[in-house]
Write a protein that holds these residues in place. Structure first.
Motif, PDB file in Angstrom:
ATOM      1  N   ALA A  43      21.492 -28.928  23.224  1.00  0.00           N
ATOM      2  CA  ALA A  43      20.778 -29.585  22.119  1.00  0.00           C
ATOM      3  C   ALA A  43      19.594 -30.385  22.673  1.00  0.00           C
ATOM      4  CB  ALA A  43      21.725 -30.503  21.366  1.00  0.00           C
ATOM      5  N   SER A  44      19.804 -31.015  23.824  1.00  0.00           N
ATOM      6  CA  SER A  44      18.752 -31.847  24.406  1.00  0.00           C
ATOM      7  C   SER A  44      17.558 -30.989  24.843  1.00  0.00           C
ATOM      8  CB  SER A  44      19.351 -32.616  25.583  1.00  0.00           C
ATOM      9  OG  SER A  44      18.349 -33.152  26.368  1.00  0.00           O
ATOM     10  N   TYR A  53      13.716 -23.665  41.122  1.00  0.00           N
ATOM     11  CA  TYR A  53      12.824 -24.735  40.706  1.00  0.00           C
ATOM     12  C   TYR A  53      13.643 -25.720  39.875  1.00  0.00           C
ATOM     13  CZ  TYR A  53       8.920 -26.995  38.299  1.00  0.00           C
ATOM     14  OH  TYR A  53       8.058 -27.911  37.783  1.00  0.00           O
ATOM     15  N   HIS A  54      13.928 -26.890  40.444  1.00  0.00           N
ATOM     16  CA  HIS A  54      14.792 -27.832  39.735  1.00  0.00           C
ATOM     17  C   HIS A  54      14.340 -29.278  39.811  1.00  0.00           C
ATOM     18  CE1 HIS A  54      17.050 -29.341  43.362  1.00  0.00           C
ATOM     19  NE2 HIS A  54      16.486 -28.260  43.862  1.00  0.00           N
ATOM     20  N   GLN A  55      13.322 -29.541  40.634  1.00  0.00           N
ATOM     21  CA  GLN A  55      12.861 -30.922  40.738  1.00  0.00           C
ATOM     22  C   GLN A  55      11.397 -31.009  40.384  1.00  0.00           C
ATOM     23  OE1 GLN A  55      14.178 -31.432  44.769  1.00  0.00           O
ATOM     24  NE2 GLN A  55      15.291 -33.281  44.178  1.00  0.00           N
ATOM     25  N   LEU A  56      11.121 -31.851  39.404  1.00  0.00           N
ATOM     26  CA  LEU A  56       9.739 -31.991  38.965  1.00  0.00           C
ATOM     27  C   LEU A  56       8.927 -32.773  39.996  1.00  0.00           C
ATOM     28  CD1 LEU A  56       8.057 -31.264  36.528  1.00  0.00           C
ATOM     29  CD2 LEU A  56       8.826 -33.337  35.410  1.00  0.00           C
ATOM     30  N   ASN A 103       9.688 -30.311  20.716  1.00  0.00           N
ATOM     31  CA  ASN A 103       8.808 -31.465  20.519  1.00  0.00           C
ATOM     32  C   ASN A 103       7.800 -31.701  21.643  1.00  0.00           C
ATOM     33  OD1 ASN A 103       9.755 -32.551  17.894  1.00  0.00           O
ATOM     34  ND2 ASN A 103      11.691 -32.360  18.981  1.00  0.00           N
ATOM     35  N   GLY A 104       7.686 -30.737  22.517  1.00  0.00           N
ATOM     36  CA  GLY A 104       6.631 -30.815  23.533  1.00  0.00           C
ATOM     37  C   GLY A 104       6.885 -31.821  24.645  1.00  0.00           C
ATOM     38  N   LEU A 105       8.153 -32.201  24.895  1.00  0.00           N
ATOM     39  CA  LEU A 105       8.434 -33.105  26.015  1.00  0.00           C
ATOM     40  C   LEU A 105       8.501 -32.284  27.307  1.00  0.00           C
ATOM     41  CD1 LEU A 105      11.144 -35.466  24.493  1.00  0.00           C
ATOM     42  CD2 LEU A 105       8.674 -35.658  24.461  1.00  0.00           C
ATOM     43  N   ALA A 106       8.114 -32.904  28.404  1.00  0.00           N
ATOM     44  CA  ALA A 106       8.071 -32.151  29.662  1.00  0.00           C
ATOM     45  C   ALA A 106       8.484 -33.050  30.815  1.00  0.00           C
ATOM     46  CB  ALA A 106       6.666 -31.602  29.880  1.00  0.00           C
ATOM     47  N   ASP A 107       9.721 -33.572  30.751  1.00  0.00           N
ATOM     48  CA  ASP A 107      10.123 -34.536  31.777  1.00  0.00           C
ATOM     49  C   ASP A 107      11.109 -33.963  32.793  1.00  0.00           C
ATOM     50  OD1 ASP A 107      12.293 -34.303  30.181  1.00  0.00           O
ATOM     51  OD2 ASP A 107      12.613 -36.449  29.873  1.00  0.00           O
ATOM     52  N   ASP A 108      11.320 -32.656  32.776  1.00  0.00           N
ATOM     53  CA  ASP A 108      12.101 -32.037  33.858  1.00  0.00           C
ATOM     54  C   ASP A 108      11.517 -30.654  34.141  1.00  0.00           C
ATOM     55  OD1 ASP A 108      13.079 -30.459  31.803  1.00  0.00           O
ATOM     56  OD2 ASP A 108      15.170 -31.028  32.042  1.00  0.00           O
ATOM     57  N   ALA A 109      12.031 -29.997  35.159  1.00  0.00           N
ATOM     58  CA  ALA A 109      11.426 -28.728  35.593  1.00  0.00           C
ATOM     59  C   ALA A 109      11.448 -27.695  34.459  1.00  0.00           C
ATOM     60  CB  ALA A 109      12.183 -28.203  36.816  1.00  0.00           C
ATOM     61  N   LEU A 110      12.578 -27.642  33.724  1.00  0.00           N
ATOM     62  CA  LEU A 110      12.712 -26.618  32.677  1.00  0.00           C
ATOM     63  C   LEU A 110      11.709 -26.845  31.544  1.00  0.00           C
ATOM     64  CD1 LEU A 110      16.113 -25.368  31.208  1.00  0.00           C
ATOM     65  CD2 LEU A 110      14.051 -25.502  29.841  1.00  0.00           C
ATOM     66  N   SER A 111      11.701 -28.063  30.991  1.00  0.00           N
ATOM     67  CA  SER A 111      10.821 -28.321  29.846  1.00  0.00           C
ATOM     68  C   SER A 111       9.354 -28.261  30.268  1.00  0.00           C
ATOM     69  CB  SER A 111      11.157 -29.660  29.200  1.00  0.00           C
ATOM     70  OG  SER A 111      11.183 -30.681  30.171  1.00  0.00           O
ATOM     71  N   ASN A 112       9.074 -28.643  31.502  1.00  0.00           N
ATOM     72  CA  ASN A 112       7.723 -28.597  32.020  1.00  0.00           C
ATOM     73  C   ASN A 112       7.228 -27.155  32.103  1.00  0.00           C
ATOM     74  OD1 ASN A 112       5.693 -28.834  34.437  1.00  0.00           O
ATOM     75  ND2 ASN A 112       6.039 -30.898  33.626  1.00  0.00           N
ATOM     76  N   LEU A 113       8.088 -26.301  32.609  1.00  0.00           N
ATOM     77  CA  LEU A 113       7.720 -24.891  32.732  1.00  0.00           C
ATOM     78  C   LEU A 113       7.526 -24.274  31.346  1.00  0.00           C
ATOM     79  CD1 LEU A 113       7.340 -22.198  34.135  1.00  0.00           C
ATOM     80  CD2 LEU A 113       9.788 -21.976  34.317  1.00  0.00           C
ATOM     81  N   LEU A 170      16.022 -25.021  36.576  1.00  0.00           N
ATOM     82  CA  LEU A 170      17.127 -25.829  36.062  1.00  0.00           C
ATOM     83  C   LEU A 170      16.599 -27.068  35.336  1.00  0.00           C
ATOM     84  CD1 LEU A 170      19.548 -25.886  39.159  1.00  0.00           C
ATOM     85  CD2 LEU A 170      19.515 -24.257  37.263  1.00  0.00           C
ATOM     86  N   SER A 171      17.331 -27.488  34.303  1.00  0.00           N
ATOM     87  CA  SER A 171      16.993 -28.761  33.658  1.00  0.00           C
ATOM     88  C   SER A 171      17.430 -29.885  34.603  1.00  0.00           C
ATOM     89  CB  SER A 171      17.687 -28.885  32.303  1.00  0.00           C
ATOM     90  OG  SER A 171      19.063 -29.083  32.510  1.00  0.00           O
ATOM     91  N   ALA A 172      17.086 -31.122  34.263  1.00  0.00           N
ATOM     92  CA  ALA A 172      17.329 -32.242  35.174  1.00  0.00           C
ATOM     93  C   ALA A 172      18.783 -32.323  35.618  1.00  0.00           C
ATOM     94  CB  ALA A 172      16.902 -33.542  34.503  1.00  0.00           C
TER      95      ALA A 172
END
Ligand code: CTP
Length: 399
Positions: free
Chosen positions: A90-91, A59-62, A98-108, A37-39
């Motif tokens: 959109a977020s 998996y939902h908490q970084l 853009n390679g951001l990884a500040d939550d579980a989804l973008s990190n994965l 999940l995203s944040a």
């Protein structure tokens, strides 16, 4: 989808509730589904709902001690056959592009090495926003597949594009992704890419602005679809796709020698290299010196036409040529198709802005051996590569 590991990544949009049904549908097809999940996705559907239905921890908490300790995201990323982001807001698209990884989804997503499919859902204003469009283009050019949203009534009571694609459509796209995944298994595909360098003296050469992106995209997609791939490349800045048999060369003569060696063992040749047509008659051993205001005349001789040479030894192989033109696109492509005994030619107008050499996108016209002309819209080279491979597959089967 039996034995397929799918990461279903859910981001924080109102359509997140549809991901619950999508999860059930995937599980009904016997897929192993890991939810991420995203944040803020948990604001729409609780992790507990997904956990109960998927029968796996979500998996939902970084920044969570328990999951950080076993590097959960890395393990999921390593094991999955597909990452399906549905719905993608959109977020989330912005972070992925853009390679951001500040939550579980973008990190994965950043750690994930396998194929990725995205089904966006958002308000129509956001969908039409240039920043969102650019992010989508970026992701497409990296080979990410999109399941386009539908038109209809949106949660904000407006009408327009932005509704999450129908769940049956998403399921169908996932299914066909797995079906086509190894559809080129057993085919040996030889691809040439990039420019050639024809030396004049120890420090100078004649070349062209080809980036090699088209050929590398064909090699990468062919490998991903199960083909055995040999990539012969002139000098480029690109990293060879993993798993392909990579052969580097500089001059047209060297490329010709490599193609002659490899072609008899192959079923398909995709000649996307921008081969130099001329080389210096005499290669100077020392650097050519400037002599005051005097000019220089270069004596050039033609290089061997590799496709012409191939046409003399061609048996059952399916041969694809390219035609880079600045005028009379179709006529010139047809002449090349006939004279070089090609099965398919990909013609593009290199004078058009924003496409062709160097660009991630192209707008091409395909002409087949029955001289049928098909204009494709402007799209990412990765997408063109897949359309070409579809044509090659059906053409090679007919032979
Ligand atoms: N090609 C080749 N050997 C060469 C030149 C080109 O095999 N010495 C191949 C290219 O890889 C491409 C096709 O021929 O698949 C057409 O290349 P293009 O540069 O468009 O045309 P040319 O045949 O070189 O003719 P012209 O430059 O006059 O248009």
């Amino acid at each position: 989808m039996k034995n397929k590991n799918i990461v279903l990544a859910v981001s924080a949009g109102i359509a997140a509730y549809k991901a619950v049904e999508l999860l059930r549908m995937l599980m009904k097809e016997e897929a192993e589904v890991q939810i991420v999940l995203s944040a803020n996705a948990g604001e729409f559907v609780t992790p507990l709902t997904f956990e109960a239905l998927s029968r796996k921890p979500v998996y939902h908490q970084l920044f969570n001690l328990e999951s950080s300790a076993d590097m959960k995201h890395i393990r999921i990323a390593e094991n999955a056959d597909l990452m399906l982001v549905a719905p993608a807001t959109a977020s989330t698209l912005g972070k992925m592009a853009n390679g951001l990884a500040d939550d579980a989804l973008s990190n994965l997503y950043l750690a994930f090495k396998g194929p990725v499919m995205i089904a966006p859902a958002m308000n129509e204003g956001m969908w039409r926003n240039l920043a969102v469009k650019e992010n989508i283009e970026k992701l497409k050019s990296r080979g990410v597949k999109f399941i386009e949203p539908e038109e209809g009534e949106l949660a904000c009571k407006t009408n327009g594009p932005g509704r999450l694609a129908n769940l049956d459509t998403i399921l169908e796209r996932v299914n066909s992704h797995f079906k086509q995944f190894h559809d080129l298994h057993g085919l040996r595909i030889l691809v040439t890419a990039g420019p050639t360098h024809e030396p004049l003296d120890p420090v100078r050469f004649i070349s062209n602005p080809s980036s090699g992106k088209m050929g590398y995209a064909v090699a990468e997609q062919a490998k991903a679809r199960g083909a055995e791939v040999v990539l012969i490349s002139g000098p480029t800045h690109l990293k060879p796709p993993t798993g392909v048999d990579f052969k580097a060369c500089k001059t047209a003569g060297e490329m010709n020698n490599l193609v002659q060696q490899c072609f008899p063992q192959c079923d398909v040749l995709v000649m996307s290299a921008a081969v130099g047509d001329f080389t210096a008659e005499k290669l100077e051993k020392e650097k050519i010196k400037k002599r005051g205001k005097e000019g220089q005349t270069l004596n050039l001789v033609p290089t061997k036409d590799i496709l012409m040479e191939v046409s003399k030894i061609k048996t059952q192989q399916f041969v694809v040529g390219f035609a880079a033109e600045t005028q009379n696109l179709i006529q010139s492509a047809l002449e090349k198709l006939r004279s070089k005994r090609l099965d398919l030619i990909v013609a593009n107008d290199i004078s058009a802005p924003g496409i062709g050499f160097q660009s991630d996108n192209n707008q091409v016209t395909l002409v087949d051996s029955n001289e049928q002309v098909e204009n494709l819209p402007r799209m990412a080279k990765q997408e063109i590569a897949n359309i070409l491979l579809d044509k090659i597959l059906s053409g090679a089967r007919e032979k």
